[in-house]
Design a protein around this motif. Sequence first.
Motif, mmCIF file in Angstrom:
data_model
loop_
_atom_site.group_PDB
_atom_site.id
_atom_site.type_symbol
_atom_site.label_atom_id
_atom_site.label_comp_id
_atom_site.label_asym_id
_atom_site.label_seq_id
_atom_site.Cartn_x
_atom_site.Cartn_y
_atom_site.Cartn_z
ATOM 1 N N ILE A 80 3.114 37.509 12.125
ATOM 2 C CA ILE A 80 3.464 36.202 11.563
ATOM 3 C C ILE A 80 4.877 35.806 11.967
ATOM 4 O O ILE A 80 5.233 34.626 11.971
ATOM 5 C CB ILE A 80 3.290 36.222 10.025
ATOM 6 C CG1 ILE A 80 1.801 36.361 9.685
ATOM 7 C CG2 ILE A 80 3.857 34.976 9.368
ATOM 8 C CD1 ILE A 80 1.506 36.510 8.206
ATOM 9 N N GLU A 81 5.691 36.799 12.371
ATOM 10 C CA GLU A 81 7.058 36.505 12.801
ATOM 11 C C GLU A 81 7.111 35.893 14.197
ATOM 12 O O GLU A 81 8.170 35.422 14.619
ATOM 13 C CB GLU A 81 7.898 37.787 12.772
ATOM 14 C CG GLU A 81 8.007 38.426 11.394
ATOM 15 C CD GLU A 81 8.601 37.473 10.375
ATOM 16 O OE1 GLU A 81 9.678 36.904 10.636
ATOM 17 O OE2 GLU A 81 7.969 37.277 9.319
ATOM 18 N N LEU B 8 2.989 32.161 14.679
ATOM 19 C CA LEU B 8 2.717 32.504 13.272
ATOM 20 C C LEU B 8 1.545 33.462 13.096
ATOM 21 O O LEU B 8 0.877 33.459 12.058
ATOM 22 C CB LEU B 8 2.477 31.226 12.454
ATOM 23 C CG LEU B 8 3.610 30.201 12.507
ATOM 24 C CD1 LEU B 8 3.186 28.903 11.812
ATOM 25 C CD2 LEU B 8 4.880 30.757 11.867
ATOM 26 N N ARG C 132 7.632 31.448 7.011
ATOM 27 C CA ARG C 132 7.023 32.752 7.287
ATOM 28 C C ARG C 132 6.815 33.590 6.030
ATOM 29 O O ARG C 132 5.746 34.208 5.885
ATOM 30 C CB ARG C 132 7.831 33.473 8.357
ATOM 31 C CG ARG C 132 7.599 32.855 9.749
ATOM 32 C CD ARG C 132 8.434 33.505 10.824
ATOM 33 N NE ARG C 132 8.075 33.005 12.157
ATOM 34 C CZ ARG C 132 8.547 31.883 12.700
ATOM 35 N NH1 ARG C 132 9.428 31.145 12.011
ATOM 36 N NH2 ARG C 132 8.159 31.489 13.911
ATOM 37 N N ARG D 200 3.163 34.922 4.856
ATOM 38 C CA ARG D 200 2.864 36.329 4.606
ATOM 39 C C ARG D 200 2.084 36.484 3.302
ATOM 40 O O ARG D 200 1.127 37.260 3.226
ATOM 41 C CB ARG D 200 4.164 37.140 4.575
ATOM 42 C CG ARG D 200 4.795 37.328 5.944
ATOM 43 C CD ARG D 200 5.846 38.421 5.937
ATOM 44 N NE ARG D 200 7.047 38.056 5.203
ATOM 45 C CZ ARG D 200 8.155 37.570 5.747
ATOM 46 N NH1 ARG D 200 8.200 37.360 7.046
ATOM 47 N NH2 ARG D 200 9.214 37.297 5.004
#
Length: 447
Positions: A53-54, A58, A156, A160
Amino acid sequence: MPFQRWNLQSRLIVAAGVFCLGYWFIFSSRSRIPWRKDAGLEYVLSDDSLRSIENSTLGFQKLFVINMPARTDRRDAVDLAAATTNLKFDFIPGVGGDSIPEAALPPEGSRESIKMLKGIRGSWRSHMNALNEIVHQNLTTAVIFEDDMDWDIRLRPQLRAFALASQFLTSPSVTPSSLTNYPISQSENPEDPDLSIHNDSSLNPTSSFLNSLPLSATSGSIKKEERYPYGDPKNWDILWLGHCGVGFPRSPSSSGSEEVPSPENLVLTNHPDLTVPLPKYLRAHPFGPLDALGSSHPPHTRVYHHASGGALCTVAYAVSQRGARRLLAEFGVKRWSRIWDDELGQWCAGSDFPPSPPSFSSSPEIQNQEEKRRKLGERKCITSQPPIFAHHHPPGGESNIGGLGGGYARTVESKYLRLSVRMNLWALIRGEGIEGLVDQWPDIERD
């Protein structure tokens, strides 16, 4: 001096090392500036399945933005916003409705679709082209955005938490029987079934009860695959990340008691999430009603659930390859007769094979076949309240997004987003820290 005895190669290696060290120090410091605090979402940081996701997409394979080629102003704004938050978009050219011949309209519903305003026809075909691109490229997952979208700078951490919820709600191992082991609480649903704005996009009856479970209580309870932060794409169709309001999950009237918790009617709660505005700010449009979420759960609560209760606006939605194929076959080839978000909302609320009335005379073999058929026809759409992406109402004229209560948005703002990227774009471009950013919906009273 010893340095004088070094040869040219040694000197170059040392100089390069010093340069790299300085470069790392400067840019690693920038990545830890205060506005990237996780706002109550810290507990999701240690999950290895969420690492992707970083990245700049994404954790999806691609991010697509639908943009009319003539609207270069919107494309410029999207690219600038993306640059400040390390996102990479691919653009899908928008389609003008007057360029679509009648022969290109799906046969079922063509008598209605031909009467649609050209803007509605163009929007439908633009979304079909985005879905076609996902199918054509055989992408496992992708997100489709409209070009007036906005997001919080803490995107982000928000995603998460959403990913953990999606993993749980789409896992085949989560069943009504397994949910008896979780601390689920039941409360009355504050939605008014007669006044709900979602009745057109979900034909299912409004649920009387909400079955809520803290997201933190699901930690470590299911098998995870690091390749898929949002859950195995074979197990979901749509992740409806951006909208103008959604209803709480609704069950078909023939599906049995809504009081029995199931993945389909479960509401996962995340509290406190300080990126969520206070209840008095939870409305999709200045002329629209307040969201039921403001009275169903404590302030600063975000919830995640199946999108079976209807949804408005397709600001942003992720699709799996499975979902893209199903949607393109249904609405690009077979039928289309309504505005796209209504069609998508009703699709998510339904099934390819509606449940048959229970038969007490059916043999176990027939019942097993019915269950397999039901599983094949399931449509899994997961959403968040409030949305993670929202419409931005820009300066320079009225928004072209009509209000549910009539009228058009004239205020420059982005609903639901506290530290909006679009509203803070100049400060972000200048590299200002949290002290230079504006909270649109602060916890303190406005003057």
